[in-house]
Design an enzyme around this catalytic site. Structure first.
Site, PDB file in Angstrom:
ATOM      1  N   SER A  80       0.826  -1.194   0.000  1.00 39.18           N
ATOM      2  CA  SER A  80       0.000   0.000   0.000  1.00 39.18           C
ATOM      3  C   SER A  80       0.866   1.253   0.000  1.00 39.18           C
ATOM      4  CB  SER A  80      -0.962  -0.057   1.183  1.00 39.18           C
ATOM      5  OG  SER A  80      -1.930   0.934   1.072  1.00 39.18           O
ATOM      6  N   HIS A 136      -8.059  -5.037  -0.672  1.00 36.01           N
ATOM      7  CA  HIS A 136      -6.775  -4.373  -0.419  1.00 36.01           C
ATOM      8  C   HIS A 136      -5.997  -5.058   0.704  1.00 36.01           C
ATOM      9  CE1 HIS A 136      -4.025  -0.971  -0.646  1.00 36.01           C
ATOM     10  NE2 HIS A 136      -4.132  -0.804   0.662  1.00 36.01           N
ATOM     11  N   ASP A 148      -9.044  -5.128  -5.140  1.00 36.20           N
ATOM     12  CA  ASP A 148      -8.612  -3.968  -4.375  1.00 36.20           C
ATOM     13  C   ASP A 148      -9.494  -2.755  -4.693  1.00 36.20           C
ATOM     14  OD1 ASP A 148      -7.163  -1.867  -3.173  1.00 36.20           O
ATOM     15  OD2 ASP A 148      -5.242  -2.806  -3.638  1.00 36.20           O
TER      16      ASP A 148
END
Length: 392
Positions: A176, A372, A339
């Protein structure tokens, strides 16, 4: 970003729930200090401090160092435990440790807290940001703290790495917001990065991500206790920050998990959401409780500064194409097709830009119901790809 964010995004309890089999790697948190640091904006800060930890042993020629960059709401605790009694190990313990994909019998792995780290109330986090005391005034910086970006995070990490005598990193990796830092490292310091592994991210924050990050920030900005960022020594904007973190948690997950885990059940048995405006669904209550718990150890201004840093991001600081042209390191790019933060179209643009620039990029995906967060919680799936990449 646990997010990540951008990062990264997960709340500690949920990450822990996804980590099976705690490891016995014991680690110690340390503090790195720079007497002065000049940001990309040109502002010089005094006494910049960040926490860091390491796993494994640095070899004689200092050629086996790996840097792990953390997600939005994370810190340096990437693997192992501080004490045997800890509830869960670091967030990437599934792939970092003795005999694991990033083998600490072979590599010396470093992880550090970023500037403006969210977790100011966590005794295991050390960071410099708006909540820190300005040595020149003796008061918290608040919004007088300069705007910082992903490149600033990287430059502090570079100073830490160089303080250890390391001239080149065998690998830079992170999920991320950690992937943003990975791309930035590879573009801004190509001579120092042998290989790069960005996970659940993209090489540029696109317009939709910028907009969603603004949605995350909104509850803080409308909380009257925020007071233009001047709340230190007063009641902090916990209600706004809690709602903001609930929004982050929602987007960091996926509907497959939410529907299977909570469905349409009421928060309280017998309190039908259709019978009263304030009667709620279970998932609403879970998100709010998680956000409120996390807000108690977080700082609202740090949250806003992290959002700005992520919104400003383009690898290399220019354009997606120019950033990719600067990269020299082979890349293993790991994403999750479900995601909702770094969406498939953003991933496709990153892959296309890398290929258009003639970069060496291998793109693999992982599966799961968390979206995610699978880039934090389901990384064991990528173990084979990581081993093969490092063995090249």
């Amino acid at each position: 970003m646990r997010i990540w964010i951008t990062g990264v995004l997960a709340l500690a309890g949920w990450v822990a729930a996804g980590m099976a089999g705690a490891q016995d790697l014991m680690v110690e948190k340390k503090v790195f200090e720079l007497p002065s640091f000049t940001t990309q904006s040109g502002r010089t800060l005094k006494q910049v401090r960040v926490g860091w930890e390491s796993y494994g042993t640095l070899n004689a020629d200092k050629s086996n160092a790996v840097l792990i960059c953390h997600f939005f709401s994370g810190n340096s605790h990437a693997a192992g435990k501080y004490a045997a009694s800890d509830a869960a190990p670091g967030y990437w313990d599934a792939i970092i440790g003795p005999g694991k994909a990033i083998d600490t019998d072979k590599y010396f792995v470093i992880a550090s807290d970023t500037l403006v780290n969210l977790n100011t109330g966590d005794p295991k986090t050390t960071t410099t940001g708006p909540a820190s005391i300005d040595p020149d005034t003796g008061k918290p910086y608040a919004l007088d703290f300069p705007i910082v970006g992903i490149r600033d995070f990287v430059e502090v990490q570079k100073a830490l790495v160089e303080s250890l005598g390391i001239k080149k990193l065998a690998l830079v990796a992170g999920p991320s917001m950690g992937s943003l830092q990975t791309f930035e490292w590879a573009a801004s310091h190509p001579e120092m990065v042998a290989k790069a592994m960005p996970v659940i991210g993209a090489a540029e924050a696109d317009a939709m991500l910028i907009g969603w990050l603004d949605v995350w920030a909104a509850p803080v900005l409308v909380d009257s206790n925020w007071n233009g960022g001047n709340y230190y020594g007063k009641a902090p904007p916990l209600a706004g920050l809690a709602k903001a973190l609930a929004a982050v948690t929602l987007q960091a997950n996926h509907q497959d998990w939410a529907n299977a885990t909570f469905g349409r059940r009421p928060a309280k048995e017998g309190d039908d959401p259709a019978k009263a405006l304030l009667n709620r669904f279970q998932f609403q209550s879970v998100l709010d409780n998680a956000g409120a718990a996390r807000a108690k150890v977080s700082d609202a201004n740090h949250f806003l500064y992290l959002i700005k840093a992520n919104q400003l991001f383009t690898a290399g600081g220019t354009s997606l194409a120019d950033g990719m042209a600067k990269i020299r390191a082979p890349m293993l790019y790991i994403t999750q097709p479900k995601d909702l933060v770094f969406t498939p179209d953003a991933v496709e643009r990153t892959v296309k830009a890398a290929k258009d620039a003639g970069r060496d990029i291998t793109h693999v995906t992982i599966d799961g119901s968390r979206g995610h967060l699978d880039g934090v919680m389901s990384m064991k799936q990528a173990e084979g790809a990581i081993r093969a990449f490092l063995a090249k």
